[in-house]
Design an enzyme around this catalytic site. Sequence first.
Site, PDB file in Angstrom:
ATOM      1  CG  ASN A  85      13.041  -9.479   5.528  1.00 42.88           C
ATOM      2  OD1 ASN A  85      12.846  -7.813   5.227  1.00 42.88           O
ATOM      3  ND2 ASN A  85      12.717 -10.263   4.866  1.00 42.88           N
ATOM      4  CG  HIS A 139      12.168 -13.992   1.157  1.00 42.02           C
ATOM      5  ND1 HIS A 139      13.984 -13.154   0.415  1.00 42.02           N
ATOM      6  CD2 HIS A 139      12.068 -15.093   0.470  1.00 42.02           C
ATOM      7  CE1 HIS A 139      14.362 -14.604   0.237  1.00 42.02           C
ATOM      8  NE2 HIS A 139      13.069 -15.012   0.216  1.00 42.02           N
ATOM      9  CB  SER A 160       7.064 -15.398   2.968  1.00 49.13           C
ATOM     10  OG  SER A 160       6.612 -16.894   2.328  1.00 49.13           O
ATOM     11  CG  ASP A 217      15.079 -14.662   3.810  1.00 45.52           C
ATOM     12  OD1 ASP A 217      15.321 -13.723   3.728  1.00 45.52           O
ATOM     13  OD2 ASP A 217      16.227 -14.644   2.445  1.00 45.52           O
TER      14      ASP A 217
HETATM   15  C1  GRF Z   1      10.874  -6.651  -2.223  1.00 45.01           C
HETATM   16  O1  GRF Z   1      10.486  -7.382  -3.735  1.00 45.01           O
HETATM   17  C2  GRF Z   1      11.097  -7.363  -0.960  1.00 45.01           C
HETATM   18  O2  GRF Z   1       9.739  -8.395  -0.783  1.00 45.01           O
HETATM   19  C3  GRF Z   1      12.552  -7.770  -0.497  1.00 45.01           C
HETATM   20  O3  GRF Z   1      13.327  -6.674  -1.636  1.00 45.01           O
HETATM   21  C4  GRF Z   1      12.079  -5.306  -2.736  1.00 45.01           C
HETATM   22  C5  GRF Z   1      12.374  -4.372  -2.122  1.00 45.01           C
HETATM   23  O4  GRF Z   1      11.395  -3.467  -2.886  1.00 45.01           O
HETATM   24  N1  GRF Z   1      12.848  -7.908   0.437  1.00 45.01           N
HETATM   25  P1  GRF Z   1      11.075  -1.894  -2.203  1.00 45.01           P
HETATM   26  O5  GRF Z   1      12.130  -1.131  -1.584  1.00 45.01           O
HETATM   27  O6  GRF Z   1       9.308  -2.473  -0.876  1.00 45.01           O
HETATM   28  O7  GRF Z   1      10.506  -1.477  -3.015  1.00 45.01           O
END
Ligand code: GRF
Length: 189
Positions: free
Chosen positions: A108, A110, A137, A146
């Site tokens: 993932n 984050h 991260s 997370d």
């Molecule tokens: C990103 O900030 C990611 O870190 C978080 O959610 C947001 C998703 O953005 N998990 P996208 O859909 O990839 O544009």
Amino acid sequence: MNKTRVAVLISGRGSNMMALAEAALDPDCAYEVAIVASDKPDAPGLAWARQNHLATFALSPKGIGKAAYEAALDAELRNAGAEVIALAGYMRLLSDEFVGRWQRRIVNIHPSLLPKYKGLDTHQRAIDAGDAVAGCSVHIVTEELDGGEVLGQAEVSIEPGDTAESLATRVLIEEHRLYPKVLSAFVRR
Ligand code: GRF
């Protein structure tokens, strides 16, 4: 080169999914996108994936329940030959059972420097704490939110006058650089 097949899970605009898919076009990239799946059938990222000739799968858990939803998702991903799952703005918690079935094969991205600021509102929390740096991260997904091993991070300095939005914009640029690089290294190891 035999590329690792990755399923990308999204819930919204999918900009990280786009970055992953674009990087995968490089012959030296160690992974390829097997399928883009969403729990939101109207996620804007799905339309982009279809336009870019990627296989897609959309199913909402609403009305069928979490267990049936995850069983269908799991079957679809395996059918697409996915070996690894990359969460990219996927806003739903996967059950412990699902995570267990894909042990150490779900990653993932984050928007914080983990272990700081797990969960939501990461940028506002970093600003409110008076932090000098924020960032993002990539980590392995475990049963703990997370909480899994951090595979890579990128830092972004917090400037005077930054809002959660302005900071998020700069962090997102780093996310798009970091995620393909870390995913490619992860599938190689
Ligand atoms: C990103 O900030 C990611 O870190 C978080 O959610 C947001 C998703 O953005 N998990 P996208 O859909 O990839 O544009």
